[in-house]
Design an enzyme around this catalytic site. Structure first.
Site, PDB file in Angstrom:
ATOM      1  N   HIS A 166      40.264  46.477  48.872  1.00 41.07           N
ATOM      2  CA  HIS A 166      39.195  45.784  48.150  1.00 41.07           C
ATOM      3  C   HIS A 166      38.627  44.645  49.007  1.00 41.07           C
ATOM      4  CE1 HIS A 166      36.920  43.968  44.904  1.00 41.07           C
ATOM      5  NE2 HIS A 166      37.545  42.823  45.111  1.00 41.07           N
ATOM      6  N   ASN A 186      30.475  37.612  41.932  1.00 43.02           N
ATOM      7  CA  ASN A 186      30.258  38.971  42.432  1.00 43.02           C
ATOM      8  C   ASN A 186      29.601  38.977  43.806  1.00 43.02           C
ATOM      9  OD1 ASN A 186      31.301  40.396  40.197  1.00 43.02           O
ATOM     10  ND2 ASN A 186      29.456  39.880  39.041  1.00 43.02           N
ATOM     11  N   GLU A 208      30.985  36.139  31.593  1.00 43.95           N
ATOM     12  CA  GLU A 208      29.841  36.482  32.438  1.00 43.95           C
ATOM     13  C   GLU A 208      28.554  36.540  31.625  1.00 43.95           C
ATOM     14  OE1 GLU A 208      29.919  40.091  35.117  1.00 43.95           O
ATOM     15  OE2 GLU A 208      31.377  38.829  36.133  1.00 43.95           O
ATOM     16  N   LYS A 261      37.991  28.837  41.042  1.00 42.26           N
ATOM     17  CA  LYS A 261      37.853  30.003  40.162  1.00 42.26           C
ATOM     18  C   LYS A 261      38.001  29.562  38.707  1.00 42.26           C
ATOM     19  CE  LYS A 261      38.063  34.500  38.927  1.00 42.26           C
ATOM     20  NZ  LYS A 261      38.592  35.806  39.159  1.00 42.26           N
ATOM     21  N   HIS A 268      30.048  41.797  46.176  1.00 37.84           N
ATOM     22  CA  HIS A 268      30.752  42.862  45.465  1.00 37.84           C
ATOM     23  C   HIS A 268      29.877  44.051  45.094  1.00 37.84           C
ATOM     24  CE1 HIS A 268      34.051  40.101  45.451  1.00 37.84           C
ATOM     25  NE2 HIS A 268      34.819  40.918  44.744  1.00 37.84           N
ATOM     26  N   ARG A 318      29.480  32.941  36.094  1.00 40.04           N
ATOM     27  CA  ARG A 318      30.595  33.735  36.603  1.00 40.04           C
ATOM     28  C   ARG A 318      30.107  34.895  37.459  1.00 40.04           C
ATOM     29  NH1 ARG A 318      36.191  35.668  33.578  1.00 40.04           N
ATOM     30  NH2 ARG A 318      37.091  36.491  35.498  1.00 40.04           N
ATOM     31  N   LYS A 363      39.855  38.935  33.717  1.00 38.40           N
ATOM     32  CA  LYS A 363      39.216  40.253  33.816  1.00 38.40           C
ATOM     33  C   LYS A 363      40.285  41.299  34.074  1.00 38.40           C
ATOM     34  CE  LYS A 363      34.533  39.534  35.513  1.00 38.40           C
ATOM     35  NZ  LYS A 363      33.631  39.853  36.642  1.00 38.40           N
ATOM     36  N   GLU A 385      38.134  37.080  49.708  1.00 41.50           N
ATOM     37  CA  GLU A 385      37.750  36.338  48.492  1.00 41.50           C
ATOM     38  C   GLU A 385      37.780  34.830  48.771  1.00 41.50           C
ATOM     39  OE1 GLU A 385      36.651  38.199  46.051  1.00 41.50           O
ATOM     40  OE2 GLU A 385      37.932  39.950  45.716  1.00 41.50           O
ATOM     41  N   ARG A 440      46.369  46.731  20.299  1.00 41.30           N
ATOM     42  CA  ARG A 440      45.214  45.806  20.299  1.00 41.30           C
ATOM     43  C   ARG A 440      45.528  44.459  20.945  1.00 41.30           C
ATOM     44  NH1 ARG A 440      44.437  47.375  14.857  1.00 41.30           N
ATOM     45  NH2 ARG A 440      43.041  49.171  14.736  1.00 41.30           N
ATOM     46  N   HIS A 485      31.862  47.032  46.189  1.00 43.62           N
ATOM     47  CA  HIS A 485      32.403  48.020  45.242  1.00 43.62           C
ATOM     48  C   HIS A 485      31.881  49.419  45.552  1.00 43.62           C
ATOM     49  CE1 HIS A 485      33.436  44.988  41.752  1.00 43.62           C
ATOM     50  NE2 HIS A 485      34.391  45.068  42.664  1.00 43.62           N
TER      51      HIS A 485
HETATM   52  N1  LIG Z   1      40.357  40.701  37.755  1.00 44.00           N
HETATM   53  C1  LIG Z   1      39.675  40.049  38.666  1.00 44.00           C
HETATM   54  O1  LIG Z   1      39.020  39.031  38.387  1.00 44.00           O
HETATM   55  C2  LIG Z   1      39.702  40.544  40.077  1.00 44.00           C
HETATM   56  C3  LIG Z   1      39.207  39.741  41.104  1.00 44.00           C
HETATM   57  C4  LIG Z   1      39.325  40.195  42.415  1.00 44.00           C
HETATM   58  C5  LIG Z   1      39.897  41.430  42.678  1.00 44.00           C
HETATM   59  N2  LIG Z   1      40.349  42.196  41.642  1.00 44.00           N
HETATM   60  C6  LIG Z   1      40.984  43.493  41.889  1.00 44.00           C
HETATM   61  O2  LIG Z   1      42.180  43.264  42.614  1.00 44.00           O
HETATM   62  C7  LIG Z   1      42.486  44.449  43.366  1.00 44.00           C
HETATM   63  C8  LIG Z   1      42.852  44.057  44.765  1.00 44.00           C
HETATM   64  O3  LIG Z   1      44.002  43.249  44.742  1.00 44.00           O
HETATM   65  P1  LIG Z   1      45.031  43.231  45.967  1.00 44.00           P
HETATM   66  O4  LIG Z   1      44.298  43.032  47.221  1.00 44.00           O
HETATM   67  O5  LIG Z   1      46.102  42.310  45.603  1.00 44.00           O
HETATM   68  O6  LIG Z   1      45.507  44.740  46.009  1.00 44.00           O
HETATM   69  P2  LIG Z   1      46.901  45.446  45.681  1.00 44.00           P
HETATM   70  O7  LIG Z   1      47.371  45.122  44.326  1.00 44.00           O
HETATM   71  O8  LIG Z   1      46.697  46.864  46.050  1.00 44.00           O
HETATM   72  O9  LIG Z   1      47.917  44.756  46.704  1.00 44.00           O
HETATM   73  C9  LIG Z   1      47.725  44.952  48.073  1.00 44.00           C
HETATM   74  C10 LIG Z   1      48.944  45.633  48.724  1.00 44.00           C
HETATM   75  O10 LIG Z   1      49.926  44.662  48.983  1.00 44.00           O
HETATM   76  C11 LIG Z   1      51.172  45.023  48.384  1.00 44.00           C
HETATM   77  N3  LIG Z   1      51.795  43.768  48.000  1.00 44.00           N
HETATM   78  C12 LIG Z   1      51.384  42.901  47.030  1.00 44.00           C
HETATM   79  N4  LIG Z   1      52.143  41.800  47.061  1.00 44.00           N
HETATM   80  C13 LIG Z   1      53.042  41.959  48.037  1.00 44.00           C
HETATM   81  C14 LIG Z   1      54.082  41.144  48.568  1.00 44.00           C
HETATM   82  N5  LIG Z   1      54.306  39.900  48.108  1.00 44.00           N
HETATM   83  N6  LIG Z   1      54.830  41.639  49.573  1.00 44.00           N
HETATM   84  C15 LIG Z   1      54.575  42.865  50.083  1.00 44.00           C
HETATM   85  N7  LIG Z   1      53.599  43.672  49.640  1.00 44.00           N
HETATM   86  C16 LIG Z   1      52.841  43.213  48.640  1.00 44.00           C
HETATM   87  C17 LIG Z   1      50.801  45.957  47.270  1.00 44.00           C
HETATM   88  O11 LIG Z   1      51.843  46.829  46.976  1.00 44.00           O
HETATM   89  C18 LIG Z   1      49.603  46.688  47.863  1.00 44.00           C
HETATM   90  O12 LIG Z   1      50.036  47.730  48.699  1.00 44.00           O
HETATM   91  C19 LIG Z   1      41.275  45.334  43.289  1.00 44.00           C
HETATM   92  O13 LIG Z   1      41.502  46.380  42.391  1.00 44.00           O
HETATM   93  C20 LIG Z   1      40.190  44.422  42.754  1.00 44.00           C
HETATM   94  O14 LIG Z   1      39.205  45.114  42.037  1.00 44.00           O
HETATM   95  C21 LIG Z   1      40.264  41.768  40.358  1.00 44.00           C
HETATM   96 ZN   LIG Z   2      36.871  40.919  44.487  1.00 41.89          ZN
END
Ligand SMILES: NC(=O)c1ccc[n+]([C@@H]2O[C@H](COP(=O)([O-])OP(=O)(O)OC[C@H]3O[C@@H](n4cnc5c(N)ncnc54)[C@H](O)[C@@H]3O)[C@@H](O)[C@H]2O)c1
Ligand SMILES: [Zn+2]
Length: 360
Positions: free
Chosen positions: A263, A243, A234, A224, A246, A239, A144, A186, A122, A250
């Site tokens: 993404h 989106n 939200e 942010k 998105h 917040r 999130k 973003e 939990r 998405h």
């Molecule tokens: N929680 C939230 O508020 C929120 C907001 C925006 C996006 N997201 C989520 O985030 C995700 C996208 O994040 P992302 O773009 O970081 O994707 P990701 O985690 O897939 O990272 C992108 C790629 O870069 C590589 N990588 C990361 N850091 C690295 C580094 N320093 N050196 C070399 N390689 C590296 C990873 O292995 C991956 O292949 C999606 O799932 C999206 O839905 C969440």
């Molecule tokens: Zn996003």
């Protein structure tokens, strides 16, 4: 220089620490670290070979019992099955509620490890260590957490704030170009939502084709953080503005099996569609829409949506988490800095914008 951006939510006050050479000294940045003994670092198979030893070494030197779990990289791994692997590692390490999960990686690791921390027993303590641009400026801030479920993007998740977010800008040096561009999606989103000088700063940075400056990253984190502080869950609509782009973004990710586009790339296409709709439905001027499209192009994000069944995208839009029985409320823009949330878009126009995205 290290900058600390406060995030004041109703459930927790914490800081986003932005600076350099922070990975070695993580233990000093974890509040009340002394109460915990164990840490499990969750990372992916791209990030772990680069940074896991540094992070784990620093923590061990501070007398923590450190173990790790490395998952395969990519959005297609953001599943219940991978989550179970992570639970297995937490269980195997004998983690207790006082102990800490460290999410070391991009947004996929952050969202997935975050959800594991939120739900294991939990809730165990969580530290976010974003290593991608996208995770630094967006995903790691605000609590999130989620995994995808079937074609439902982020369908299973929770709000769960970390103890601290540590963004080491040095880690961006190894981030592949494609992922830098994805992060820019973003960054551009935040710029469109903020307008004014923030958008000017984003536009200036986009034109250089480079990694965003420290100042730009700090500004983005602060943007942010302030939105999240005003509306953690939200609830007031504030917040939900984040989106922007998105709803269609998405749906594009899901329609292409979470594999074709990152993404950020899908969000860029979603932003393009949003600008098109905003011009038609919310009075965004043609000149502003064109300016924003040019910023997205300047970063090198996709121009058009290739080879997807438009009906698949539309049916996934209807599954958006913001949808109710009457349909989806889109976030559009009436001006830069003036988002219009909850806009209903007729089916005909929805079909038209997806068609436009495919042939532009
Ligand atoms: N929680 C939230 O508020 C929120 C907001 C925006 C996006 N997201 C989520 O985030 C995700 C996208 O994040 P992302 O773009 O970081 O994707 P990701 O985690 O897939 O990272 C992108 C790629 O870069 C590589 N990588 C990361 N850091 C690295 C580094 N320093 N050196 C070399 N390689 C590296 C990873 O292995 C991956 O292949 C999606 O799932 C999206 O839905 C969440
Ligand atoms: Zn996003």
């Amino acid at each position: 220089m290290t900058v600390r951006v406060p995030v004041a939510t109703t459930t927790r006050h914490y800081e986003v620490v932005v600076g350099r050479a922070l990975l070695t000294s993580l233990s000093a940045l974890i509040p009340s670290a002394g109460e915990s003994e164990r840490l499990v670092v969750v990372s992916d198979d791209n990030v772990a070979p680069l940074y896991l030893d540094t992070v784990a070494g620093g923590l061990r030197a501070a007398s923590f019992d450190v173990s790790s779990v490395v998952i395969p990289h990519g959005e297609a791994q953001k599943t219940l099955a991978t989550l179970e692997t992570v639970y297995g590692a937490l269980y195997g390490a004998g983690l207790t509620r006082r102990d800490v999960v460290v999410a070391l990686g991009g947004g996929v690791v952050g969202d997935l490890a975050g959800f594991a921390a939120a739900t294991f027993q939990r809730g165990v303590r969580l530290v976010q260590v974003p290593t991608s641009l996208l995770a630094m400026v967006d995903a790691s801030v605000g609590g999130k957490t989620a995994v995808d479920y079937r074609r439902g993007k982020n369908y299973v998740g929770s709000f769960y704030q970390p103890l601290v977010v540590v963004a080491d800008l040095d880690s961006l040096a190894t981030l592949p170009e494609r992922e830098v561009r994805s992060g820019w999606a973003e960054v551009v989103k935040h710029g469109l939502l903020a307008g004014g000088e923030t958008l000017d700063l984003v536009e200036g940075g986009a034109a250089t084709h480079e990694r965003p400056s420290e100042r730009l990253i700090e500004t983005q984190v602060a943007c942010k953080a302030s939105v999240v502080a005003r509306d953690e869950r939200e609830e007031t609509g504030e917040r939900a503005q984040l989106n922007l782009g998105h709803t269609i973004g998405h749906a594009i990710e899901a329609a292409t099996g979470f594999r074709r586009y990152t993404h950020g790339e899908a969000v860029a296409l979603g932003l393009r569609a949003t600008l098109w709709l905003s011009e038609r439905l919310c009075g965004l001027s043609g000149a502003d829409a064109d300016r924003a499209q040019r910023i997205i192009s300047a970063v090198g994000l996709p121009e058009r949506l290739d080879d997807v069944d438009p009906e698949a995208v539309r049916s996934l839009v209807r599954r958006d988490k913001k949808a109710d029985r009457k349909g989806v409320g889109y976030v559009l823009l009436s001006r830069f800095g003036a988002p219009a949330p909850g806009v209903r878009v007729e089916e005909r126009l929805e079909a038209e914008v997806i068609e436009w995205l495919q042939r532009r």
